[in-house]
Design a protein around this motif. Structure first.
Motif, PDB file in Angstrom:
ATOM      1  N   GLU A   1       0.838  -1.208   0.000  1.00 11.03           N
ATOM      2  CA  GLU A   1       0.000   0.000   0.000  1.00 11.03           C
ATOM      3  C   GLU A   1       0.872   1.257   0.000  1.00 11.03           C
ATOM      4  O   GLU A   1       0.514   2.276  -0.592  1.00 11.03           O
ATOM      5  CB  GLU A   1      -0.911   0.026   1.225  1.00 11.03           C
ATOM      6  N   GLN A   2       2.009   1.142   0.677  1.00 16.33           N
ATOM      7  CA  GLN A   2       2.892   2.311   0.728  1.00 16.33           C
ATOM      8  C   GLN A   2       3.455   2.654  -0.653  1.00 16.33           C
ATOM      9  O   GLN A   2       3.567   3.827  -1.006  1.00 16.33           O
ATOM     10  CB  GLN A   2       4.046   2.039   1.698  1.00 16.33           C
ATOM     11  N   ILE A   3       3.785   1.606  -1.412  1.00 12.02           N
ATOM     12  CA  ILE A   3       4.294   1.857  -2.765  1.00 12.02           C
ATOM     13  C   ILE A   3       3.223   2.573  -3.588  1.00 12.02           C
ATOM     14  O   ILE A   3       3.490   3.572  -4.267  1.00 12.02           O
ATOM     15  CB  ILE A   3       4.696   0.523  -3.437  1.00 12.02           C
ATOM     16  N   ARG A   4       2.002   2.084  -3.474  1.00 11.94           N
ATOM     17  CA  ARG A   4       0.904   2.720  -4.220  1.00 11.94           C
ATOM     18  C   ARG A   4       0.712   4.155  -3.751  1.00 11.94           C
ATOM     19  O   ARG A   4       0.520   5.064  -4.552  1.00 11.94           O
ATOM     20  CB  ARG A   4      -0.402   1.952  -4.004  1.00 11.94           C
ATOM     21  N   ALA A   5       0.749   4.345  -2.436  1.00 10.57           N
ATOM     22  CA  ALA A   5       0.522   5.685  -1.887  1.00 10.57           C
ATOM     23  C   ALA A   5       1.578   6.665  -2.390  1.00 10.57           C
ATOM     24  O   ALA A   5       1.259   7.800  -2.771  1.00 10.57           O
ATOM     25  CB  ALA A   5       0.519   5.627  -0.366  1.00 10.57           C
ATOM     26  N   ARG A   6       2.841   6.226  -2.424  1.00 13.55           N
ATOM     27  CA  ARG A   6       3.918   7.126  -2.877  1.00 13.55           C
ATOM     28  C   ARG A   6       3.696   7.544  -4.331  1.00 13.55           C
ATOM     29  O   ARG A   6       3.866   8.691  -4.695  1.00 13.55           O
ATOM     30  CB  ARG A   6       5.284   6.431  -2.732  1.00 13.55           C
ATOM     31  N   ASP A   7       3.307   6.547  -5.139  1.00  7.76           N
ATOM     32  CA  ASP A   7       3.055   6.872  -6.554  1.00  7.76           C
ATOM     33  C   ASP A   7       1.883   7.831  -6.705  1.00  7.76           C
ATOM     34  O   ASP A   7       1.915   8.760  -7.513  1.00  7.76           O
ATOM     35  CB  ASP A   7       2.793   5.591  -7.339  1.00  7.76           C
ATOM     36  N   LEU A   8       0.872   7.591  -5.898  1.00  2.00           N
ATOM     37  CA  LEU A   8      -0.311   8.455  -5.992  1.00  2.00           C
ATOM     38  C   LEU A   8       0.007   9.867  -5.508  1.00  2.00           C
ATOM     39  O   LEU A   8      -0.531  10.848  -6.025  1.00  2.00           O
ATOM     40  CB  LEU A   8      -1.467   7.853  -5.183  1.00  2.00           C
ATOM     41  N   VAL A   9       0.872   9.974  -4.506  1.00  2.00           N
ATOM     42  CA  VAL A   9       1.240  11.304  -3.983  1.00  2.00           C
ATOM     43  C   VAL A   9       1.845  12.155  -5.096  1.00  2.00           C
ATOM     44  O   VAL A   9       1.489  13.333  -5.259  1.00  2.00           O
ATOM     45  CB  VAL A   9       2.237  11.177  -2.804  1.00  2.00           C
ATOM     46  N   SER A  10       2.740  11.563  -5.879  1.00  2.00           N
ATOM     47  CA  SER A  10       3.409  12.343  -6.933  1.00  2.00           C
ATOM     48  C   SER A  10       2.389  12.903  -7.926  1.00  2.00           C
ATOM     49  O   SER A  10       2.408  14.100  -8.244  1.00  2.00           O
ATOM     50  CB  SER A  10       4.395  11.453  -7.699  1.00  2.00           C
ATOM     51  N   ALA A  11       1.506  12.036  -8.387  1.00  2.00           N
ATOM     52  CA  ALA A  11       0.487  12.502  -9.343  1.00  2.00           C
ATOM     53  C   ALA A  11      -0.451  13.496  -8.679  1.00  2.00           C
ATOM     54  O   ALA A  11      -0.840  14.510  -9.264  1.00  2.00           O
ATOM     55  CB  ALA A  11      -0.300  11.310  -9.874  1.00  2.00           C
ATOM     56  N   ASN A  12      -0.786  13.209  -7.407  1.00  5.04           N
ATOM     57  CA  ASN A  12      -1.716  14.070  -6.685  1.00  5.04           C
ATOM     58  C   ASN A  12      -1.209  15.512  -6.596  1.00  5.04           C
ATOM     59  O   ASN A  12      -1.968  16.467  -6.742  1.00  5.04           O
ATOM     60  CB  ASN A  12      -1.946  13.499  -5.282  1.00  5.04           C
ATOM     61  N   ARG A  13       0.111  15.655  -6.355  1.00  5.27           N
ATOM     62  CA  ARG A  13       0.702  16.997  -6.232  1.00  5.27           C
ATOM     63  C   ARG A  13       0.482  17.805  -7.515  1.00  5.27           C
ATOM     64  O   ARG A  13       0.118  18.969  -7.478  1.00  5.27           O
ATOM     65  CB  ARG A  13       2.200  16.880  -5.954  1.00  5.27           C
ATOM     66  N   LEU A  14       0.703  17.125  -8.633  1.00  4.02           N
ATOM     67  CA  LEU A  14       0.542  17.805  -9.924  1.00  4.02           C
ATOM     68  C   LEU A  14      -0.915  18.238 -10.139  1.00  4.02           C
ATOM     69  O   LEU A  14      -1.198  19.365 -10.532  1.00  4.02           O
ATOM     70  CB  LEU A  14       0.960  16.865 -11.061  1.00  4.02           C
ATOM     71  N   TYR A  15      -1.823  17.317  -9.853  1.00  8.02           N
ATOM     72  CA  TYR A  15      -3.233  17.643 -10.079  1.00  8.02           C
ATOM     73  C   TYR A  15      -3.703  18.739  -9.118  1.00  8.02           C
ATOM     74  O   TYR A  15      -4.496  19.595  -9.484  1.00  8.02           O
ATOM     75  CB  TYR A  15      -4.101  16.388  -9.917  1.00  8.02           C
ATOM     76  N   ARG A  16      -3.200  18.691  -7.881  1.00  2.28           N
ATOM     77  CA  ARG A  16      -3.621  19.711  -6.918  1.00  2.28           C
ATOM     78  C   ARG A  16      -3.136  21.095  -7.372  1.00  2.28           C
ATOM     79  O   ARG A  16      -3.899  22.068  -7.357  1.00  2.28           O
ATOM     80  CB  ARG A  16      -3.046  19.397  -5.528  1.00  2.28           C
ATOM     81  N   ALA A  17      -1.869  21.141  -7.810  1.00  4.43           N
ATOM     82  CA  ALA A  17      -1.322  22.428  -8.267  1.00  4.43           C
ATOM     83  C   ALA A  17      -2.113  22.944  -9.466  1.00  4.43           C
ATOM     84  O   ALA A  17      -2.418  24.145  -9.569  1.00  4.43           O
ATOM     85  CB  ALA A  17       0.150  22.258  -8.635  1.00  4.43           C
ATOM     86  N   THR A  18      -2.490  22.020 -10.350  1.00  7.36           N
ATOM     87  CA  THR A  18      -3.259  22.446 -11.522  1.00  7.36           C
ATOM     88  C   THR A  18      -4.646  22.935 -11.120  1.00  7.36           C
ATOM     89  O   THR A  18      -5.146  23.932 -11.646  1.00  7.36           O
ATOM     90  CB  THR A  18      -3.408  21.252 -12.506  1.00  7.36           C
TER      91      THR A  18
END
Lengths: 271, 192
Positions: free
Chosen positions: A180-197
Motif C-alpha cells: 500500500e505504501q508503494i501505491r501511496a507514494r506513486d499516488l502522492v506524486s500525481a496528486n501533487r501535480l493535479y492539486r497544483a493544476t
C-alpha cells in the motif's frame, strides 16, 4: 387537541409517531374524532393498495440460474486485490503513468498561461473565432479541460480503490502495508501535480479534496511498513474520521459527470 | 430455509468452499430478488441488483462476522446496491410531479366509480400500473425508506443507517413517500 396532521397519522400507522405517551394521545384523539378517523382510513386504503402490488414470480430454479450467471465472475472476485493492483503498478507502467500525468498537467498549464489567451484588443470576431490551426480557441480550452478531467477522474478512482482496500485489510497481529505504501507514494506524486493544476485553474473545491487526500497518502507512505493491529487500527480510524474516501468518491463522481456533460459554448473548468 | 444451514454454509464459504456459497445463493436469491424488485420497480434492474449483491457478498464474505443473520446481511447489501442504482437513474416523472404538486399523476383519468366496473381484471391492471407510477415518483431515499418500512418492517434506525439519514429525516422520507402516493392514487383509492 387539534386535528391530527397527515404526517402524524402516517407515522402512527407504522408505530413511529413518538413515544408511548404520544401514541396514546393520538389513539385517544382518533377514538373520538370522526374527521381524523376518515383521514386515517384513507391513508390505510392507499397503503393497502400499494401492498397489493405484485412482485414477479421467480421459480424454484431461480437460485441456480443466478449462480450460473455469477459463477464465471467469481474468479475475478477471488483474485487478491494486490495482484490486480500489481498489473497496473509494474514499474514500467508507473513511469508511463507519471509521465502522462506530467504531460497532461504541463499541457493544461501551458494552455492557461500562454500569451495567446491573454492578448488584449482582438476584434471580437477573431477572439471568438479561430486560433492556431483554424481550431476555435474555446474548443482548445474545452479539450484541455476535458483531458484534465479524465486524468483527475482516473487518479481519484485509483486513490479511492487504494484507500478502500487499505482500510479493509489488516487481519492478524502484524499488518504489512508495504504494498500500500508503494501505491501511496506513486499516488502522492500525481496528486501533487493535479492539486497544483486545480489551484491554478481556480478549482478550490477540487484542490481542497486533493490536499486532504495528499495528507492521507503521505501518512500511509511514511508509516512503518509493518504495523501492529492497534497501530493499523489508528491509521484506519484517522482515514475514516476524515471522511476522505467519501470526499474522493463524491469528487470522482462529480468529475466523471462533468466529463460526459455536453460542453457549454464557452467552457470553464469551474463547475 | 434454515438459519443453522446458513451459519454452517457461511463458515464453509469463508474457508473457500464454493459449493457452500452456491447453496447460500440458491437459498436466498428469490428473497433478494423480491426486495430488489420492490426497491427498483424494474425486473431488469432487479436482476442486475441480485447479481451485484451476491458478487459483493462473495467479495466481502471474509468480513461477515455473523452478528446478524446471512439473510439480514445480504438484504443490507441489496439495499445498498439498489440505492446506488436508483440514484444513477434519471427521474423525469418525479420532477414533473414536484413541479406540479397537488395535481396527482397525469395520464389516467379518474372514473366515477371504478369498483363498479365489470372488468375487474382490467381495473386490477390499472391499479398496478398506477401503483408502479406512484412508486416511480419517489426520490431514491423516499422509495428506499418506504420499501424498507412498509414491506420489510425495518426500524427507523436501521433505515436511517442504510441511507445515512437521522431518524427525523427518515421519518420525513417515509411520510413524503406516502403523501406522494396518496396524491397519485387518489383517483382510484379516494381522497377521504
Amino acid at each position: 387537541m387539534n386535528h391530527l396532521s397527515e404526517e402524524q397519522l402516517v407515522l402512527y400507522h407504522y408505530g413511529d409517531a413518538g413515544d408511548r405517551a404520544e401514541n396514546a394521545a393520538i389513539e385517544e384523539h382518533l377514538h373520538g374524532c370522526e374527521a381524523c378517523q376518515v383521514q386515517f382510513a384513507a391513508i390505510r386504503r392507499t397503503l393497502d393498495t400499494v401492498q397489493s402490488a405484485p412482485v414477479p414470480e421467480r421459480g424454484d430454479g431461480y437460485g441456480t440460474e443466478i449462480w450460473m450467471r455469477i459463477e464465471p465472475r467469481l474468479a475475478a472476485s477471488r483474485r487478491p486485490w494486490w495482484q490486480t493492483a500489481s498489473d497496473f503498478f509494474v514499474p514500467r507502467r508507473l513511469v508511463l503513468a507519471g509521465g502522462v500525468a506530467v504531460l497532461i498537467v504541463a499541457a493544461f498549464v501551458a494552455g492557461r498561461l500562454s500569451p495567446g489567451t491573454t492578448q488584449p484588443a482582438r476584434p471580437p470576431a477573431v477572439a471568438a473565432g479561430k486560433a492556431n490551426g483554424g481550431q476555435p480557441a474555446a474548443t482548445q480550452e474545452q479539450v484541455r479541460e476535458r483531458i484534465l478531467l479524465v486524468a483527475v477522474g482516473d487518479h481519484l478512482e485509483r486513490s479511492q480503490m487504494a484507500l478502500v482496500e487499505l482500510v479493509n485489510t489488516g487481519d492478524g497481529p502484524k499488518v504489512d502495508i508495504s504494498a500500500e505504501q508503494i501505491r501511496a507514494r506513486d499516488l502522492v506524486s500525481a496528486n501533487r501535480l493535479y492539486r497544483a493544476t486545480a489551484v491554478s485553474a481556480g478549482e478550490n473545491g477540487m484542490a481542497s479534496v486533493l490536499d486532504d487526500l495528499e495528507r492521507v497518502l503521505l501518512e500511509v507512505a511514511n508509516s512503518p511498513s509493518t504495523l501492529t493491529t492497534a497501530e493499523f487500527q489508528k491509521v484506519r480510524e484517522r482515514i475514516e474520521a476524515q471522511g476522505i474516501i467519501f470526499k474522493v468518491r463524491v469528487l470522482g463522481d462529480n468529475v466523471r459527470e462533468r466529463e460526459v456533460r455536453p460542453a457549454p459554448k464557452v467552457a470553464s473548468i469551474r463547475g | 430455509m434454515d438459519v443453522h444451514d446458513d451459519a454452517q454454509d457461511v463458515t464453509q464459504a469463508q474457508a473457500g468452499d464454493e459449493p457452500a456459497f452456491r447453496r447460500l445463493v440458491e437459498r436466498h436469491s428469490r428473497g433478494v430478488f423480491q426486495l430488489a424488485f420492490r426497491l427498483t420497480g424494474s425486473e431488469p434492474d432487479a436482476e442486475d441488483v441480485v447479481q451485484e449483491a451476491f458478487l459483493k457478498a462473495y467479495r466481502e464474505l471474509r468480513r461477515f462476522e455473523a452478528r446478524s443473520s446471512f439473510r439480514t446481511w445480504i438484504h443490507r447489501i441489496t439495499v445498498n446496491c439498489a440505492y446506488d442504482l436508483l440514484r444513477q437513474r434519471p427521474r423525469h416523472k418525479a420532477e414533473s410531479l414536484n413541479a406540479d404538486e397537488g395535481d396527482g399523476v397525469g395520464g389516467i383519468e379518474p372514473e366515477a366509480d371504478e369498483t363498479s366496473r365489470p372488468d375487474r381484471l382490467a381495473f386490477g391492471a390499472e391499479v398496478q400500473s398506477r401503483v408502479r407510477t406512484a412508486m416511480d415518483l419517489l426520490t431514491p431515499a423516499e422509495r428506499t425508506a418506504f420499501v424498507l418500512r412498509h414491506f420489510e418492517g425495518r426500524s427507523l434506525e436501521e433505515i436511517g443507517e442504510a441511507l445515512g439519514l437521522r431518524v427525523g429525516a427518515t421519518k420525513h422520507s417515509i411520510f413524503r413517500a406516502v403523501q406522494k402516493m396518496r396524491r397519485a392514487l387518489a383517483p382510484i383509492v379516494g381522497c377521504s
